[in-house]
Motif scaffolding. Structure first.
Motif, PDB file in Angstrom:
ATOM      1  N   ASP A 120      -2.620   9.227   0.327  1.00  0.00           N
ATOM      2  CA  ASP A 120      -2.105   8.580  -0.881  1.00  0.00           C
ATOM      3  C   ASP A 120      -0.591   8.453  -0.836  1.00  0.00           C
ATOM      4  O   ASP A 120      -0.018   7.416  -1.201  1.00  0.00           O
ATOM      5  N   ILE A 121       0.058   9.521  -0.398  1.00  0.00           N
ATOM      6  CA  ILE A 121       1.520   9.475  -0.290  1.00  0.00           C
ATOM      7  C   ILE A 121       1.949   8.432   0.742  1.00  0.00           C
ATOM      8  O   ILE A 121       2.924   7.684   0.524  1.00  0.00           O
ATOM      9  N   ALA A 122       1.226   8.345   1.851  1.00  0.00           N
ATOM     10  CA  ALA A 122       1.566   7.367   2.891  1.00  0.00           C
ATOM     11  C   ALA A 122       1.435   5.950   2.366  1.00  0.00           C
ATOM     12  O   ALA A 122       2.266   5.077   2.665  1.00  0.00           O
ATOM     13  N   VAL A 123       0.398   5.685   1.557  1.00  0.00           N
ATOM     14  CA  VAL A 123       0.230   4.345   0.980  1.00  0.00           C
ATOM     15  C   VAL A 123       1.404   4.028   0.063  1.00  0.00           C
ATOM     16  O   VAL A 123       1.963   2.916   0.079  1.00  0.00           O
ATOM     17  N   GLY A 124       1.808   5.007  -0.778  1.00  0.00           N
ATOM     18  CA  GLY A 124       2.941   4.775  -1.664  1.00  0.00           C
ATOM     19  C   GLY A 124       4.228   4.529  -0.910  1.00  0.00           C
ATOM     20  O   GLY A 124       5.015   3.636  -1.265  1.00  0.00           O
ATOM     21  N   VAL A 125       4.474   5.333   0.141  1.00  0.00           N
ATOM     22  CA  VAL A 125       5.679   5.144   0.945  1.00  0.00           C
ATOM     23  C   VAL A 125       5.671   3.791   1.628  1.00  0.00           C
ATOM     24  O   VAL A 125       6.698   3.094   1.701  1.00  0.00           O
ATOM     25  N   LYS A 126       4.497   3.367   2.096  1.00  0.00           N
ATOM     26  CA  LYS A 126       4.399   2.068   2.745  1.00  0.00           C
ATOM     27  C   LYS A 126       4.706   0.951   1.765  1.00  0.00           C
ATOM     28  O   LYS A 126       5.469   0.013   2.078  1.00  0.00           O
ATOM     29  N   SER A 127       4.156   1.044   0.557  1.00  0.00           N
ATOM     30  CA  SER A 127       4.403   0.004  -0.443  1.00  0.00           C
ATOM     31  C   SER A 127       5.881  -0.033  -0.823  1.00  0.00           C
ATOM     32  O   SER A 127       6.481  -1.111  -0.947  1.00  0.00           O
ATOM     33  N   PHE A 128       6.478   1.148  -1.012  1.00  0.00           N
ATOM     34  CA  PHE A 128       7.896   1.205  -1.358  1.00  0.00           C
ATOM     35  C   PHE A 128       8.751   0.607  -0.247  1.00  0.00           C
ATOM     36  O   PHE A 128       9.711  -0.130  -0.511  1.00  0.00           O
ATOM     37  N   SER A 129       8.404   0.911   1.002  1.00  0.00           N
ATOM     38  CA  SER A 129       9.183   0.387   2.127  1.00  0.00           C
ATOM     39  C   SER A 129       9.085  -1.115   2.208  1.00  0.00           C
ATOM     40  O   SER A 129      10.085  -1.821   2.423  1.00  0.00           O
ATOM     41  N   VAL A 130       7.865  -1.657   2.004  1.00  0.00           N
ATOM     42  CA  VAL A 130       7.697  -3.113   2.046  1.00  0.00           C
ATOM     43  C   VAL A 130       8.483  -3.765   0.924  1.00  0.00           C
ATOM     44  O   VAL A 130       9.155  -4.803   1.121  1.00  0.00           O
ATOM     45  N   SER A 131       8.445  -3.174  -0.272  1.00  0.00           N
ATOM     46  CA  SER A 131       9.179  -3.733  -1.403  1.00  0.00           C
ATOM     47  C   SER A 131      10.683  -3.689  -1.145  1.00  0.00           C
ATOM     48  O   SER A 131      11.406  -4.645  -1.446  1.00  0.00           O
ATOM     49  N   LEU A 132      11.151  -2.574  -0.603  1.00  0.00           N
ATOM     50  CA  LEU A 132      12.579  -2.445  -0.329  1.00  0.00           C
ATOM     51  C   LEU A 132      13.031  -3.447   0.716  1.00  0.00           C
ATOM     52  O   LEU A 132      14.085  -4.086   0.577  1.00  0.00           O
ATOM     53  N   ILE A 133      12.229  -3.625   1.763  1.00  0.00           N
ATOM     54  CA  ILE A 133      12.581  -4.606   2.797  1.00  0.00           C
ATOM     55  C   ILE A 133      12.588  -6.008   2.213  1.00  0.00           C
ATOM     56  O   ILE A 133      13.467  -6.832   2.501  1.00  0.00           O
TER      57      ILE A 133
END
Length: 333
Positions: A256-269
Motif C-alpha cells: 500500500d505504501i509503495a502504491v502511494g509513493v508511486k502515485s506521489f512520484s508520478v504526480s510530482l513528475i
C-alpha cells in the motif's frame, strides 16, 4: 642444530643422500644420512641382490671434512677473501641510494674452511656523488620521455597545505631527492632547493604548483559512491526481510505504501513537467520588451469534455444564443 641440505649429484653420482650441516656452514663436520641400497644397484651397497627384506635400514655417516681433507682444505687466511659490491651493467660498482656497500666474501677459487670462530666483517659504505638517478619528480610534475620533469595541469592537482603555507618549496627543476638517498653534491642537479623542500641560501622560490581541483571532485565522487553502496546494502536487507521475514500483513502494508509513493512520484513528475513546459512556453511567446503574462487558454475540445451530451437526459437544452441543435454543445437548465 643441524640443517638438512640435499647433496649435489656431481658430489655423489651413484647414491642420493642428504647432508646435514651447521646453519652457518662454518664447521667442518657433516652428517650424511640416507637408506642402505642393494648391491645390484652399486657394488658398494650393503644388501645382496637376493635379500628379500622389505624394510631397508637407514644409514648415518658422520664426516669430519678437516680430518679427511687434511692440508687440502686448511683454514682460510686473509688473502682468501675479497671485497665485493653490487655491480652495475658495465661491471663497475653500483651506487644504491647514494652509497656503495662493500661486502667481504671468500674468493671463488679459494679452497679453505672459514672455521668455527670466523665472524663476517660488517659491510663498509662509500658515499657517491649525486646524479639524476638519485632524484625523482616532485609534487605537480611528471616524468617526460627525456628523463626530465614536466608540470601537470593545475586543475588536476589536489591541494597541498605544506606548499600553500610555505613550509615546503618545489624546485624549479620539478625534482626532489629520492627518500633515503644519502648522495653528496646535490646542488649540481637541483640548484634552488636541498631536494627536501628547503630553499638554498640566496635562492629565489620558483612559481609553486597550486591544486585548484582534484580533492573536491574526488570527495564528491567518493560521497556518491558511498551513497550508492549504502543504498544497495539497504535495498538488499529490505529485500531479504520482505522475502523471508515479513508477515502477510506487513507485506500488504508495504505494498500500500509503495502504491502511494508511486502515485506521489508520478504526480510530482507531472507537475514539474507542466511547470517546465509553461516556463518554456512563456519564454518563446515573449521577446525583449514584450509582456509574457498570457495565461493558458483551454481548447474547445477540453471545454466540451465537461459539458453534458444530448444523451444525458431530457433535462438539457441548447443555449438561447449558443450553437444550434446538433452541434453537440449543451448546458444544464
Amino acid at each position: 642444530m643441524l640443517a638438512p641440505v640435499v647433496c649435489a649429484e656431481s658430489c655423489l653420482p651413484t647414491v642420493r643422500l642428504r647432508c646435514s650441516i651447521e646453519p652457518d656452514g662454518q664447521r667442518p663436520k657433516v652428517l650424511l644420512h640416507g637408506k642402505a641400497c642393494r648391491k645390484s644397484f652399486n657394488s658398494k651397497c650393503s644388501y645382496d641382490a637376493t635379500d628379500t627384506r622389505s624394510d631397508i635400514q637407514g644409514i648415518v655417516y658422520a664426516l669430519d671434512i678437516a680430518q679427511l681433507m687434511g692440508d687440502k682444505m686448511p683454514v682460510c687466511k686473509e688473502n682468501d677473501y675479497e671485497q665485493w659490491t653490487v655491480p652495475a651493467d658495465d661491471r663497475t660498482p653500483r651506487c644504491l641510494l647514494g652509497q656503495q656497500q662493500m661486502f667481504t666474501r671468500r674468493r671463488q677459487d679459494s679452497v679453505c674452511l672459514q672455521g668455527a670462530d670466523y665472524k663476517r666483517p660488517v659491510p663498509t659504505n662509500k658515499t657517491c656523488t649525486c646524479t639524476a638517478t638519485d632524484t625523482e619528480c616532485d609534487y605537480g610534475f611528471i616524468q617526460d620521455p627525456d628523463g626530465g620533469c614536466k608540470p601537470l595541469p593545475q586543475e588536476k592537482l589536489s591541494a597541498c597545505p605544506s606548499i600553500d603555507t610555505g613550509a615546503y618549496y618545489v624546485s624549479s627543476t620539478g625534482k626532489r631527492l629520492v627518500h633515503g638517498d644519502v648522495c653528496t653534491g646535490l646542488e649540481s642537479v637541483i640548484l634552488d632547493t636541498d631536494g627536501k623542500g628547503a630553499l638554498r641560501p640566496g635562492a629565489k622560490p620558483a612559481a609553486q604548483p597550486k591544486g585548484t581541483g582534484g580533492s573536491g571532485s574526488h570527495r564528491a565522487i567518493s560521497g556518491v559512491f558511498v551513497f550508492l553502496v549504502l543504498l544497495v546494502v539497504l535495498a538488499g536487507i529490505f529485500g531479504v526481510w520482505y522475502q523471508f521475514l515479513a508477515s502477510a500483513v506487513a507485506k500488504t502494508q508495504v505494498e500500500d505504501i509503495a502504491v502511494g509513493v508511486k502515485s506521489f512520484s508520478v504526480s510530482l513528475i507531472g507537475l514539474i513537467t507542466d511547470k517546465v513546459s509553461e516556463l518554456l512556453g512563456r519564454g518563446h511567446a515573449g521577446g525583449p520588451g514584450v509582456a509574457t503574462a498570457s495565461r493558458y487558454q483551454p481548447l474547445d475540445e477540453e471545454l466540451n469534455y465537461f459539458q453534458p451530451l444530448p444523451a444525458a437526459g431530457g433535462d438539457v437544452r441548447p443555449p438561447a444564443n449558443g450553437p444550434a441543435a446538433g452541434d453537440g454543445v449543451f448546458t444544464i437548465r
